[in-house]
Write an enzyme that holds these catalytic residues in place. Sequence first.
Site, PDB file in Angstrom:
ATOM      1  N   GLY A   4      70.054  37.120  52.519  1.00  0.00           N
ATOM      2  CA  GLY A   4      69.314  38.330  52.181  1.00  0.00           C
ATOM      3  C   GLY A   4      70.086  39.409  51.444  1.00  0.00           C
ATOM      4  N   ASP A  47      71.274  43.249  54.367  1.00  0.00           N
ATOM      5  CA  ASP A  47      70.027  43.625  53.689  1.00  0.00           C
ATOM      6  C   ASP A  47      69.228  44.631  54.514  1.00  0.00           C
ATOM      7  OD1 ASP A  47      69.468  41.719  55.639  1.00  0.00           O
ATOM      8  OD2 ASP A  47      68.214  40.464  54.373  1.00  0.00           O
ATOM      9  N   ASP A 103      67.271  45.563  61.668  1.00  0.00           N
ATOM     10  CA  ASP A 103      65.956  45.652  62.303  1.00  0.00           C
ATOM     11  C   ASP A 103      66.187  45.877  63.803  1.00  0.00           C
ATOM     12  OD1 ASP A 103      63.135  45.364  62.437  1.00  0.00           O
ATOM     13  OD2 ASP A 103      63.297  43.227  62.807  1.00  0.00           O
ATOM     14  N   LYS A 111      65.680  49.982  59.785  1.00  0.00           N
ATOM     15  CA  LYS A 111      64.395  50.173  60.484  1.00  0.00           C
ATOM     16  C   LYS A 111      64.715  50.656  61.891  1.00  0.00           C
ATOM     17  CE  LYS A 111      61.663  46.306  59.038  1.00  0.00           C
ATOM     18  NZ  LYS A 111      60.939  45.101  59.525  1.00  0.00           N
ATOM     19  N   VAL A 162      59.176  44.141  54.930  1.00  0.00           N
ATOM     20  CA  VAL A 162      59.423  44.293  53.493  1.00  0.00           C
ATOM     21  C   VAL A 162      60.061  43.046  52.887  1.00  0.00           C
ATOM     22  CG1 VAL A 162      59.575  46.806  53.515  1.00  0.00           C
ATOM     23  CG2 VAL A 162      61.612  45.450  54.021  1.00  0.00           C
TER      24      VAL A 162
HETATM   25  P1  IMP Z   1      67.753  41.857  63.426  1.00  0.00           P
HETATM   26  O1  IMP Z   1      68.707  40.929  64.109  1.00  0.00           O
HETATM   27  O2  IMP Z   1      66.462  41.989  64.166  1.00  0.00           O
HETATM   28  O3  IMP Z   1      68.340  43.196  63.080  1.00  0.00           O
HETATM   29  O4  IMP Z   1      67.286  41.122  62.140  1.00  0.00           O
HETATM   30  C1  IMP Z   1      67.930  41.241  60.979  1.00  0.00           C
HETATM   31  C2  IMP Z   1      67.437  40.158  60.051  1.00  0.00           C
HETATM   32  O5  IMP Z   1      66.021  39.921  60.192  1.00  0.00           O
HETATM   33  C3  IMP Z   1      67.647  40.621  58.641  1.00  0.00           C
HETATM   34  O6  IMP Z   1      68.937  40.282  58.181  1.00  0.00           O
HETATM   35  C4  IMP Z   1      66.536  39.919  57.912  1.00  0.00           C
HETATM   36  O7  IMP Z   1      66.940  38.622  57.542  1.00  0.00           O
HETATM   37  C5  IMP Z   1      65.414  39.819  58.926  1.00  0.00           C
HETATM   38  N1  IMP Z   1      64.436  40.917  58.758  1.00  0.00           N
HETATM   39  C6  IMP Z   1      64.198  41.954  59.598  1.00  0.00           C
HETATM   40  N2  IMP Z   1      63.242  42.762  59.115  1.00  0.00           N
HETATM   41  C7  IMP Z   1      62.874  42.234  57.930  1.00  0.00           C
HETATM   42  C8  IMP Z   1      61.923  42.642  56.922  1.00  0.00           C
HETATM   43  O8  IMP Z   1      61.214  43.653  56.998  1.00  0.00           O
HETATM   44  N3  IMP Z   1      61.846  41.835  55.829  1.00  0.00           N
HETATM   45  C9  IMP Z   1      62.597  40.709  55.668  1.00  0.00           C
HETATM   46  N4  IMP Z   1      63.495  40.313  56.573  1.00  0.00           N
HETATM   47  C10 IMP Z   1      63.638  41.057  57.696  1.00  0.00           C
HETATM   48 MG    MG Z   2      69.495  38.785  56.723  1.00  0.00          MG
END
Ligand code: IMP
Ligand code: MG
Length: 175
Positions: A42, A98, A101, A129, A151
Amino acid sequence: MGDRIDILFPEREVNNRIRQLGEKITLDYRGEEIVLICTLKGASFFACELAKRIDLSLILDFISVTSYGNSTNSSGEVRMIKDLDESIEGKHVIVVEDIVDTGRTLSYLMEILKKRNPKSLKLCTLLDKPARRVTDVQADYIGFSIPDQFVVGYGLDYAQKYRNLPYIGVVNPGR
Ligand code: IMP
Ligand code: MG
């Protein structure tokens, strides 16, 4: 039906913001060498654009971790797919992501990297986010903070599609 994508940040706005981040990093690390760690897949578009805007001695490396889950949600389980090529011991390291979340992926990754004794370790993310966070991960450099919307574009995917869009958009999945 196809997915509808509404533009959130047009290409020009994204590129402007990345240029600002590059200038800030250049100032913050003046006279130092840095290692930029791009998380695959990403962050690849963002990391390349950012690297071009940083006027320092710079090493670019890549790492790949996956978090299990479906196409729009990560689970708590994270696994390393591809490790760095070079040692980061004693180096100034900036992880380029990228989007942060829930923060689960990053919290795993930062822990691993911390154990390798870099001189410093910071996090730069194109998108943040904060509403979705379940860990205490905080980015040092943030492109844009966004509400809880899914997104795509500029490297971000929905079921592996749309990474190639030159802008960042919100997906409204078709049925
Ligand atoms: P986390 O471990 O929940 O912080 O997830 C992070 C990963 O989830 C990012 O590196 C993205 O690959 C994916 N991700 C989270 N939100 C989005 C989004 O809105 N669009 C696309 N990929 C996302
Ligand atoms: Mg990612």
